[in-house]
Design a protein around this motif. Structure first.
Motif, short mmCIF file in Angstrom:
data_model
loop_
_atom_site.label_atom_id
_atom_site.label_comp_id
_atom_site.label_asym_id
_atom_site.label_seq_id
_atom_site.Cartn_x
_atom_site.Cartn_y
_atom_site.Cartn_z
N LYS A 1 0.79 -1.11 -0.08
CA LYS A 1 -0.05 0.08 0.01
C LYS A 1 0.89 1.43 -0.16
O LYS A 1 1.75 0.93 0.48
N PRO B 1 1.72 5.26 -2.24
CA PRO B 1 1.38 6.33 -3.53
C PRO B 1 1.76 5.22 -4.90
O PRO B 1 1.01 5.57 -5.55
N ASP C 1 -2.34 0.74 -9.87
CA ASP C 1 -3.76 0.31 -9.98
C ASP C 1 -4.48 1.26 -10.84
O ASP C 1 -5.38 0.63 -11.64
N ALA C 2 -4.30 2.43 -10.71
CA ALA C 2 -5.22 3.50 -11.46
C ALA C 2 -4.97 3.44 -12.96
O ALA C 2 -5.71 3.35 -13.68
N LYS D 1 1.61 1.84 -5.46
CA LYS D 1 0.54 1.22 -5.70
C LYS D 1 -0.80 1.84 -6.23
O LYS D 1 -1.42 1.44 -7.07
N THR D 2 -1.12 2.79 -5.61
CA THR D 2 -2.34 3.70 -6.03
C THR D 2 -2.35 4.08 -7.57
O THR D 2 -3.16 3.76 -8.20
#
Length: 152
Positions: free
Chosen positions: A13, A15, A21-22, A17-18
């Motif tokens: 988890k 930034p 994923d986006a 990974k965010t």
């Protein structure tokens, strides 16, 4: 056709990974109408470049075009990457993008690549390379869809 992103290490988890994923989600939505499947992320572990290479080889789909991210690789423009992605799609060829760990990629594994690409002369942390690659894959799909690549 399958598209696989093989990466050394686990993205936890945070930034990076965010963002990954986006961009993978955006790629899936944009690519759906273009005959591009979602990107499957395969994370592998190993200790040192040789052990990591073994894990990567086991994860490579048979017959896939192998694209290594390597500082010694070619620097492609976004339209060039889109063109290659489109050509592999048109050939119904599986693609495997490979990102090594902190020690880089084993020389024998690099020699096996169909294409080695670089994001510039600077060395980037391998977790940031995931973000950069997934963004460029999304941008490539946007280009193939006819969107201006500088607006993707």
């Amino acid at each position: 056709m399958k598209i696989t992103l093989i990466a050394v290490g686990r993205l936890r988890k945070g930034p990076e990974k965010t963002l990954v994923d986006a961009y993978l989600d955006r790629f899936a939505k944009t690519g759906r109408g273009l005959g591009l499947p979602p990107v499957a992320l395969t994370e592998v572990e190993g200790r040192g470049a040789l052990s990591e290479a073994d894990a990567i080889v086991r994860a490579l789909p048979d017959g896939a075009a192998v694209v290594m991210l390597d500082e010694r690789g070619q620097m492609l423009s976004s339209p060039d990457l889109a063109s290659r992605l489109g050509a592999w799609r048109d050939q119904a060829r599986d693609i495997a993008f490979v990102i090594g760990g902190a020690d880089g990629l084993d020389a024998a594994l690099r020699d096996r690549a169909d294409l080695a690409i670089s994001f510039g002369a600077m060395v980037w942390p391998h977790m940031l390379v995931r973000v950069m690659l997934t963004e460029q894959l999304y941008r490539a799909a946007s280009i193939l869809a006819g969107s201006p690549y500088h607006r993707a």
